[in-house]
Write an enzyme that holds these catalytic residues in place. Sequence first.
Site, PDB file in Angstrom:
ATOM      1  N   HIS A 206      14.340 -30.930   6.423  1.00  0.00           N
ATOM      2  CA  HIS A 206      15.634 -31.035   7.097  1.00  0.00           C
ATOM      3  C   HIS A 206      15.744 -32.326   7.900  1.00  0.00           C
ATOM      4  O   HIS A 206      14.770 -33.063   8.093  1.00  0.00           O
ATOM      5  CB  HIS A 206      15.866 -29.827   8.004  1.00  0.00           C
ATOM      6  CG  HIS A 206      14.876 -29.685   9.127  1.00  0.00           C
ATOM      7  ND1 HIS A 206      14.983 -30.387  10.309  1.00  0.00           N
ATOM      8  CD2 HIS A 206      13.769 -28.898   9.253  1.00  0.00           C
ATOM      9  CE1 HIS A 206      13.991 -30.054  11.112  1.00  0.00           C
ATOM     10  NE2 HIS A 206      13.237 -29.149  10.498  1.00  0.00           N
ATOM     11  N   CYS A 222       7.895 -27.480   9.903  1.00  0.00           N
ATOM     12  CA  CYS A 222       8.856 -27.959   8.916  1.00  0.00           C
ATOM     13  C   CYS A 222       8.682 -29.464   8.680  1.00  0.00           C
ATOM     14  O   CYS A 222       8.026 -30.163   9.452  1.00  0.00           O
ATOM     15  CB  CYS A 222      10.275 -27.673   9.372  1.00  0.00           C
ATOM     16  SG  CYS A 222      10.734 -25.933   9.236  1.00  0.00           S
TER      17      CYS A 222
END
Length: 318
Positions: A206, A222
């Site tokens: 992301h 992440c």
Amino acid sequence: MMLDTARRQRPWSSLLALLLLALPGAALADDDWPRGHYPLPEHGSLVGAPYTVAASHEQTLLDIAREHAVGYEEIRNANPEVSLWLPGEGTEVVIPAQHLLPDAPREGIVINIAELRLYYYPEVGDGETPRVETYPIGIGREGFDTPLGTTRTTMKLEDPAWYPPESVRQEAAARGEEAPAVVPPGPDNPLGRHAILLEIPGYLIHGTNRPDGIGMRASRGCIRMFPEDVEALFRSVPVDTPVNLIDQPFKAAWQDGTLYAQSFATPEVEERALSHRLEALATLEALKAEAQVAIDYAVLSEALDAAPGRIVGLSPGA
């Protein structure tokens, strides 16, 4: 969302610049290629080309890094003597834009945790040049390690909402704060404007609202990217693309008769320095057998101890 300090402070920048100029393919890439996009070599694994730029009056080293698709650790290691916050107008900054492709199948997305870099091998149509796209990334900090293994992309979300996990809410409570149940799209959303969900539950590729952290171990596991980079990847990567998360602190490959190597010193690698060297030797011995040539192991040792990410030729006289 889920070195030795004295050595690091050696004046490697001048030596690095000379070594970079001596590497094959050191001319700048064709301007028609977008930043971070390179044609795949027919033979070997070297892509891209290092170069230098002159800092402007108000630029920070991080500004220059982002402009040239380089992460925090990469730009610092390539320019150890340059001020992070005020390089100064006219200061030459080395852009380490040459890479050894990871030792992994060249398909889908390959993420090398040790390198803090993502590689994407898109499928190409008839007549198209096979290529690789590579981007700097941020990964999980200590205690929130980014997982390794194979997975796939499952969904793509534009302007996603962020639902803070329980660990975030607990940390906020410990500080006497209250974490929101949901963070809507906008400038305060740590996911940025684009998110690519992985089959591993709770993990995404992301964007970010804190781009200075790209090229660092700062997330909860992440994979973070610069906003402009994740947008490009978001537009290009289909759902169900294979993703291979690997940890290769040492890479080596033949190119035009010379064996090149690249090493990345991380806290984990430093803790197992001997194991790191043995792994590197095993890799090199396997490659050495392909061409029956000598390897300069003194240069290898220097490369392992020097500025991380520096690409060096290990054959005598390279």
